[in-house]
Design a protein around this motif. Structure first.
Motif, PDB file in Angstrom:
ATOM      1  N   LYS A   4       2.567  -8.194  12.981  1.00 45.20           N
ATOM      2  CA  LYS A   4       1.499  -7.261  12.615  1.00 45.20           C
ATOM      3  C   LYS A   4       0.379  -7.321  13.654  1.00 45.20           C
ATOM      4  CE  LYS A   4       3.648  -6.388   8.855  1.00 45.20           C
ATOM      5  NZ  LYS A   4       4.912  -6.365   9.543  1.00 45.20           N
ATOM      6  N   LYS A  79       8.426   4.396   4.356  1.00 48.33           N
ATOM      7  CA  LYS A  79       9.042   3.146   4.830  1.00 48.33           C
ATOM      8  C   LYS A  79       9.374   3.226   6.320  1.00 48.33           C
ATOM      9  CE  LYS A  79      12.031   0.968   1.765  1.00 48.33           C
ATOM     10  NZ  LYS A  79      12.986   0.949   0.617  1.00 48.33           N
ATOM     11  N   PHE A  82       6.352   2.523   8.471  1.00 44.71           N
ATOM     12  CA  PHE A  82       6.053   1.084   8.528  1.00 44.71           C
ATOM     13  C   PHE A  82       7.063   0.328   9.385  1.00 44.71           C
ATOM     14  CE2 PHE A  82       3.150   2.090   5.161  1.00 44.71           C
ATOM     15  CZ  PHE A  82       2.192   1.093   5.185  1.00 44.71           C
ATOM     16  N   ILE A  87       1.837  -2.221  11.883  1.00 48.74           N
ATOM     17  CA  ILE A  87       0.596  -1.901  11.167  1.00 48.74           C
ATOM     18  C   ILE A  87      -0.063  -3.178  10.632  1.00 48.74           C
ATOM     19  CG2 ILE A  87      -0.335  -0.688   9.131  1.00 48.74           C
ATOM     20  CD1 ILE A  87       2.161   1.271   9.603  1.00 48.74           C
ATOM     21  N   VAL A  90      -4.238  -0.840   6.166  1.00 44.74           N
ATOM     22  CA  VAL A  90      -4.171   0.549   5.682  1.00 44.74           C
ATOM     23  C   VAL A  90      -5.532   0.958   5.149  1.00 44.74           C
ATOM     24  CG1 VAL A  90      -3.138   2.106   3.967  1.00 44.74           C
ATOM     25  CG2 VAL A  90      -1.701   0.409   5.123  1.00 44.74           C
ATOM     26  N   MET A 124       3.864  -1.104   1.404  1.00 37.66           N
ATOM     27  CA  MET A 124       3.048  -2.095   2.117  1.00 37.66           C
ATOM     28  C   MET A 124       3.551  -3.505   1.828  1.00 37.66           C
ATOM     29  SD  MET A 124      -0.851  -0.654   1.549  1.00 37.66           S
ATOM     30  CE  MET A 124      -1.657  -2.091   2.276  1.00 37.66           C
ATOM     31  N   ALA A 127       6.711  -4.322   3.557  1.00 35.32           N
ATOM     32  CA  ALA A 127       6.515  -4.463   5.009  1.00 35.32           C
ATOM     33  C   ALA A 127       5.627  -5.664   5.353  1.00 35.32           C
ATOM     34  CB  ALA A 127       5.902  -3.191   5.569  1.00 35.32           C
ATOM     35  N   VAL A 129       2.411  -5.872   4.786  1.00 34.33           N
ATOM     36  CA  VAL A 129       1.068  -5.425   5.174  1.00 34.33           C
ATOM     37  C   VAL A 129       0.195  -5.478   3.924  1.00 34.33           C
ATOM     38  CG1 VAL A 129      -0.307  -3.527   6.140  1.00 34.33           C
ATOM     39  CG2 VAL A 129       2.048  -3.888   6.929  1.00 34.33           C
TER      40      VAL A 129
END
Length: 353
Positions: A4, A79, A82, A87, A90, A124, A127, A129
């Motif tokens: 990330k 998806k 991401f 990322i 958000v 999120m 992923a 995040v």
């Protein structure tokens, strides 16, 4: 899992009024920005890849961004975004936002604002995040039990419209998410009434159809697009009988998101925290009409009509907490808000089209 990058921010609803100004500030601050928007409230010319607001943001900043025309309810498309990008955070603006309209089509509001948000949070989480700045609203406070509104005021009690309820429900979901998994960092920004435009007059508020909010309605009357303003109710317990609100300049609001992002990535922040973003000053509908008339040199014709469902008499905030913990405060006055809104509208009488 790809590494990330805290400098890469995904902005949902980034082509809209608040989103586009926040994107501009992020680009100026050196962030890489990916925008996801389904263009429900943004204009895109047929021959262009990007909505007009974002084309202008790139011209103003001299920076580029990545854009995806995606509905948040399309989980697979989300998806894919991401999986393509590293990322780090958000900013979630994507929502339907008209108080009056939400009373007439509540299911549309709940489906878009709540289901769309849940799908975003699920993607999120998958992923990895877990940093989020959420675009909330002062409507979560419902009919004020005391003024000015502080963050300690109860939320969800006596919300007067489905829009406000949808924002409240999403905040509750985020609180539960953050308490269930300590690696989530969530800042919810409770906006009061965003108005005005970028000082260049190149980007501003461009609602589809008849405006639901006061300032763009007044702007369109001033420029001749609407015959007159409808003032909903003059029998409220306020100094002139019309509704009183805390109006905040869009650039102050956009800068508030940058302060929130810095807080999010600081070592000492974790969990869920909400902050009011407003000026702390209440202005009535007729106060704004008068100020806009002075800024534009145009007479604003208006008719007083009955109250609108879902409206309350007065709402203004205490934003001391945002100053104390984020280092942010609103600096622009009502005169600036009106002057910048008029510059935008007079330069762009038909909005982005």
């Amino acid at each position: 899992m790809s590494q990330k990058n805290s400098r890469i921010v995904l902005v949902t609803g980034g082509a809209g009024f608040v989103g586009s100004h926040a994107v501009l500030v992020l680009l100026e601050e050196g962030y890489s920005v990916i925008v996801v928007d389904n263009l429900v409230n943004a204009y895109k010319a047929e021959n262009e890849e990007l909505p007009e607001s974002l084309i202008r943001v790139m011209k103003l900043t001299g920076k580029s961004l990545i854009f995806y025309n995606i509905n948040l309810c399309d989980k697979n498309a989300l998806k894919e975004v991401f999986s393509k990008h590293k990322i780090g955070c958000v900013m979630h603006f994507a929502a339907l936002k008209a108080v009056g309209e939400s009373c007439t089509i509540p299911l549309t509001y709940y489906s878009n604002n709540i289901t769309g948000s849940i799908i975003l949070f699920e993607v999120m989480k998958e992923a990895g995040v877990k940093n989020l700045v959420y675009s909330s609203s002062s409507t979560v406070y419902g009919n004020p039990q005391f003024l000015p509104l502080t963050e300690t005021h109860p939320t969800g009690q006596g919300c007067t419209n489905p829009y406000g309820k949808s924002k409240y429900f999403v905040e509750e979901i985020l609180k539960d998410l953050a308490s269930s998994d300590k690696s989530w960092k969530v800042i919810s920004l409770r906006y009061f009434n965003p108005v005005g435009a970028h000082p260049s007059g190149d980007i501003g508020e461009d609602p589809a159809g008849i405006p639901n909010n006061l300032m763009p309605y007044i702007s369109q009357v001033a420029v001749g697009r609407q015959p007159k303003l409808l003032v909903y109710g003059n029998d409220y317990e306020t100094h002139d009988g019309t509704g009183v609100r805390d109006y905040i300049h869009i650039m102050d609001l956009a800068e508030g998101h940058n302060y929130a992002l810095k807080k999010l990535f600081s070592q000492d922040f974790s969990g869920f925290k909400a902050y009011n973003l407003g000026t702390g000053c209440g202005y009535s509908v007729l106060d704004v009409v008068k100020a806009f008339s002075a800024a534009s040199g145009r007479k604003i014709a208006y008719d007083i009509v009955g109250r609108r469902e879902g409206d309350i008499a007065s709402s203004y905030c205490d934003s001391t907490l945002a100053f104390k913990e984020l280092g942010w405060k609103a600096n622009r006055l009502l005169t600036d808000m009106c002057a910048d809104a008029w510059r935008w509208q007079s330069k762009n009488p038909n909005g982005f089209q």
